[in-house]
Enzyme design. Structure first.
Site, short mmCIF file in Angstrom:
data_model
loop_
_atom_site.label_atom_id
_atom_site.label_comp_id
_atom_site.label_asym_id
_atom_site.label_seq_id
_atom_site.Cartn_x
_atom_site.Cartn_y
_atom_site.Cartn_z
CG ASP A 145 36.07 36.16 38.73
OD1 ASP A 145 36.11 35.99 39.96
OD2 ASP A 145 36.65 35.43 37.90
CG ASP A 180 38.38 37.99 50.28
OD1 ASP A 180 37.81 37.67 51.34
OD2 ASP A 180 37.77 38.37 49.27
CG HIS A 240 35.53 32.02 44.57
ND1 HIS A 240 34.45 31.34 44.08
CD2 HIS A 240 35.35 32.10 45.92
CE1 HIS A 240 33.63 31.03 45.08
NE2 HIS A 240 34.16 31.48 46.20
CD GLU A 298 37.42 33.78 52.83
OE1 GLU A 298 36.62 34.05 53.74
OE2 GLU A 298 37.55 34.46 51.80
#
Length: 506
Positions: A201, A231, A235, A262
């Site tokens: 991440d 994408d 997050h 998204e």
């Protein structure tokens, strides 16, 4: 998506999280609206998922441009994981589709082709009047492997010349979960700082990371790309998305890049799709495709839903002007949320409804046939995707079907005209006009229906664009006649439609 976890279903659902970015708050100029390109086009986009660059270029010239598509979304083009052994997410497929969602560098050597082929594809598509939108992975890097399609070696937190361990969120220091992965998708800190299905991440709040990402995206813009599907935008988070967009240059047309995000539904508060509509140009219509499936197919084994419920389609969803809408994408055709190409005529009918109704910026999805959810696109032994052949059963070219291309033209002609003259039988036969610009009837039952409808259009003979087209004043398919009262008596085929615009008068 990461395949360090053995949960393939989670991988298939989460792996390709991306959207075209939408409303761009905090920019000096107004955010990009719906994509437009060329005369006679509005905003319809084709999504050619995991087509190689040469095939996309050929399709822009041969089909997309002539059919009136305004844009094409192409797959993630950066160098990515190249698996060398089975396991770690797939025990049967060496090169599953989700390899491309694990970037290794931002060089443009991928399963779809070389950097030169990518640049040529963008140029070719633009010359055909079709703008190019790229699926961009900015949330993470890899979750497995050590070799890329570009021949690079790497480890989970080390990417030579690009990122090192200090550029990633880590268990214990940033991520509060016990595993280092997201264990609670309603926990804000976990969603933003823990690993999504094992993918390293990125610290997208870091100036260094933002600069590297902006360099990559600006290179694509410099090559003629008009925007991005982002994408796993949920997050990344709103603040980091906006900060990254501020670093993006204008497109070659002088516009702000179109950015679609998204964001899967179900999250509370600032994790909801509605909370991201100000963080880009649009969010993906992931709740809308669920509603379309439920209307056209529902959940009993022999269920057909009810098209009558679509009279208020869009109510309760993200605003139309902030939504990239579709019947399915690569995630939802695999996770059960949406119709798929396997639904045949029902899928085509749903595509026709979305194009005719006018909710969101519509996108038509085409890809490859699959039986296993992690199946590879047609490829050579080294994983490089082979040329698309729409005559082959290995490929699914929904965007080419006459039932769909006719409605692309319909959509382009009716523009923003309101839905009027709605009629339904309370079940699976509906009809409506788009102002005085066009009319359509759709039948999701297994038997044809003949009746008289109000169209709101002028008297005359019209070409049914679901089965024909007008050339030199003649229709290549069946025609219908509107009388002096604006009424038409037609037979609507089983699992079919009848549609025309005032431009289709013969």
């Amino acid at each position: 998506m990461s395949v360090r976890t053995s949960s393939l279903s989670a991988l298939a659902v989460l792996a390709a999280i991306g959207l075209p970015l939408a409303a761009l708050h905090g920019l000096e100029r107004e955010p990009a609206g719906a994509p437009q390109a060329g005369p006679g086009r509005t905003d319809v986009m084709a999504n050619l998922f995991e087509w190689n660059w040469d095939s996309v270029a050929s399709e822009c010239t041969g089909t997309l441009g002539p059919a009136g598509y305004a844009g094409v979304q192409v797959s993630q083009p950066a160098d990515s994981l190249k698996r060398t052994k089975l396991g770690d997410g797939s025990d049967t497929v060496l090169h599953p589709w989700w390899e491309i969602y694990q970037p290794v560098s931002y060089e443009l050597t991928s399963r779809m082709g070389t950097e030169a082929q990518f640049r040529s594809m963008v140029t070719t598509c633009r010359r055909a009047g079709v703008k190019v939108y790229v699926d961009a992975v900015v949330n993470h890097m890899t979750g497995q492997g050590s070799t890329s399609y570009g021949g690079r070696t790497y480890s989970h937190f080390e990417y030579a010349g690009l990122y090192d361990a200090s550029d990633f969120h880590r268990k214990g220091t940033d991520c509060p979960s016990s595993t280092g992965g997201i264990e609670d998708f309603n926990n804000l800190r976990q969603v933003r700082t823990c690993e999504l299905v094992g993918l390293a991440d990125l610290r997208t709040d870091s100036p260094k990371v933002r600069n590297e990402l902006a360099k990559y995206l600006n290179k694509l813009i410099g090559y003629g790309v008009s925007g991005f599907r982002v994408d796993a935008a949920k997050h990344v988070g709103q603040d980091d998305l906006l900060a990254l967009q501020k670093k993006l240059r204008d497109t070659v047309d002088g516009d702000r890049p179109y950015v679609a995000l998204e964001v899967f539904g179900g999250g509370p508060g600032i994790l909801s799709p509605q909370a991201f509509t100000g963080a880009g140009s649009a969010v993906l219509g992931l709740d809308g495709d669920i509603q379309i499936k439920n209307a056209f197919k529902s959940y009993p084994a022999d269920g057909t839903g009810s098209l009558a419920v679509l009279k208020t389609f869009g109510d309760g969803l993200t605003p139309s002007g902030k939504t990239l809408s579709f019947v399915q994408n690569h995630d939802t055709e695999r996770n059960g949320d949406a119709l798929t190409y396997k639904d045949g005529a029902t899928n085509l009918l749903a595509q026709q409804f979305l194009l005719a109704y006018g909710y969101g910026t519509p996108q038509v999805y085409s890809s490859f046939a699959w039986s296993a959810t992690d199946a590879s696109p047609p490829s050579d032994p080294g994983g490089l995707i082979t040329d698309t052949d729409c005559a082959s059963e290995a490929w699914v070219c929904v965007h080419r079907d006459k039932a769909v291309t006719g409605l692309v033209g319909f959509h382009n002609h009716v523009g923003r005209a309101p839905v009027t003259h709605w009629w339904d039988n309370g079940g699976n036969l509906i009809a409506f006009s788009r102002g005085q610009a066009g009319w359509i009837a759709l039948n999701n039952d297994k038997s044809p229906v003949t009746r008289t409808f109000d169209t709101g259009l002028a008297a005359g003979t019209y070409c049914d664009v679901t089965r024909g087209s007008v050339s030199k004043g003649k229709c290549s398919g069946p025609t219908v006649t509107v009388d002096a009262r604006g009424q038409v008596r037609v037979t609507v085929p089983a699992k079919g439609a009848v549609a025309f615009t005032r431009a289709d008068r013969v």
